[in-house]
Motif scaffolding. Sequence first.
Motif, short mmCIF file in Angstrom:
data_model
loop_
_atom_site.label_atom_id
_atom_site.label_comp_id
_atom_site.label_asym_id
_atom_site.label_seq_id
_atom_site.Cartn_x
_atom_site.Cartn_y
_atom_site.Cartn_z
N SER A 342 0.84 -1.20 0.00
CA SER A 342 0.00 0.00 0.00
C SER A 342 0.87 1.25 0.00
N PRO A 343 0.74 2.09 -1.03
CA PRO A 343 1.53 3.33 -1.06
C PRO A 343 1.23 4.22 0.15
N ALA A 344 0.12 3.98 0.84
CA ALA A 344 -0.21 4.80 2.00
C ALA A 344 0.85 4.67 3.09
N GLY A 345 1.60 3.57 3.08
CA GLY A 345 2.64 3.37 4.10
C GLY A 345 3.94 4.09 3.76
N GLU A 346 4.02 4.71 2.60
CA GLU A 346 5.26 5.38 2.20
C GLU A 346 5.26 6.81 2.76
#
Length: 434
Positions: A342-346
């Motif tokens: 999930s790009p949200a964790g970047e």
Amino acid sequence: MPTDQPNGRTRFAIVGTGARAEMFARAIATEHAATAELVALADVNQIRMDTHNRHLVALGAPAVATYPAEEFRAMLARERVDVVLVTSVDRTHDEYIVAALEAGRDVITEKPMTVDLPRCKRILETAARTGRHVTVAFNYRYNPVHEKVRELLAAGTIGEVGSVHFEWLLDVRHGADYFRRWHREKANSGGLLVHKSTHHFDLVNWWLGARPETVYAQGRLFLYGAEAGARHGYARDYDRAYASPAADDDPFAIHLATSPSLRELYLEAESLDGYHRDRNVFAPGVTIEDDLAVLVRYDTGATMSYHLTAYAPWEGYRVMFNGSAGRLELEVVESDHVSLASPAGEHGYQNLLVRPYWRPPYEVDISGHAREGHGGADARLTTVLFGRDRHAVDPLGRAATERDGAASLLTGLAANLSLESGLPVHAADLLDLS
Ligand SMILES: NC(=O)c1ccc[n+]([C@@H]2O[C@H](COP(=O)([O-])OP(=O)(O)OC[C@H]3O[C@@H](n4cnc5c(N)ncnc54)[C@H](O)[C@@H]3O)[C@@H](O)[C@H]2O)c1
């Protein structure tokens, strides 16, 4: 960009209706509908143009006329186009820029302005002869952080700039994208020193108020491509990801069918032109580099050491200016890693630091600046291109002409020649920008 249209709105047409065109079409149809009007689209692919029209209607704007690319000139006349927006494949920019100028229209073109020296010279010659204007949409100039750098340097915060050290990292998601589609062939994109670094070389020209004089480069295809992929153990046996089981667990693959926007813009349009947006980055045929080192000497006497890496674990850049009164350091982390889940964790962050002589370093406040839309730059650029601000004074000189477009290309084109010869190239001899 003056207009003599009775409703006072400038009439725009877009040629090349891929992903980038969407940003411009949306900006005209929404925030800038009072001052700008999209009147036509041209592309080689009718399905992609139809997709744009559906998006316009969903935004509450009318669908516009669509033209096959070969009817570009007829479109200009029939639709009474004031300004052409060029967002097609890089290799084709010059064709539309020159045709529009010859027809007495102004042009806004995406970067890179073009991909080689003969095309660049043709654009410069046509603009000079017709007296029409080319604006290169260097959105990075409109990033507030980059504006701040320009302000600080112009104010003499670190004195005269002696040298620049600039590193740009593209990660294994975004960087890989250039190896999945048309960019992977140098004839289409000029390679990353032209396609991508034109932004960075433009920023340095603009920040320093300088032109490149001498350029030396080394580079290679280190991670992507068939040979390197096999050497590093990443290669998989497929040509394009769609309907290829071998791509299912390939972390370098893009899956068009899982994204509604990629599906409609590319997968559902490919029957017309065979444009595969999801090539295996390790499939044969890559003719661009992914690791590039460049040394530049500018006409101000300043030098730059520059590195572009297209296979990094994180995405962002560091640029350091060494001056006669101290040093300016900018670090921008756009994303600290690529998450397959999930790009949200970047995460990302940015710092701008002044290190004066004999005093402690201090941070310049750049908090609150957006990171979306290229650091908020796209929205600020379109306000200047399409909005009421377009005739406003531009004290930072952000608007880029065809000469700025050429000057930014000069470093990359000279670097490409240096890659071929193994020798330094006197850039100023390639193109007369005096
Ligand atoms: N400044 C930025 O931040 C930024 C970001 C993305 C892309 N871009 C630029 O925008 C341009 C388009 O990139 P994209 O990502 O949208 O690519 P894309 O592949 O999504 O779109 C390219 C479009 O050009 C069309 N095309 C191909 N050959 C053509 C021809 N002969 N005549 C007319 N149209 C033709 C294709 O059909 C496609 O619709 C490139 O020049 C790229 O450098 C700039």
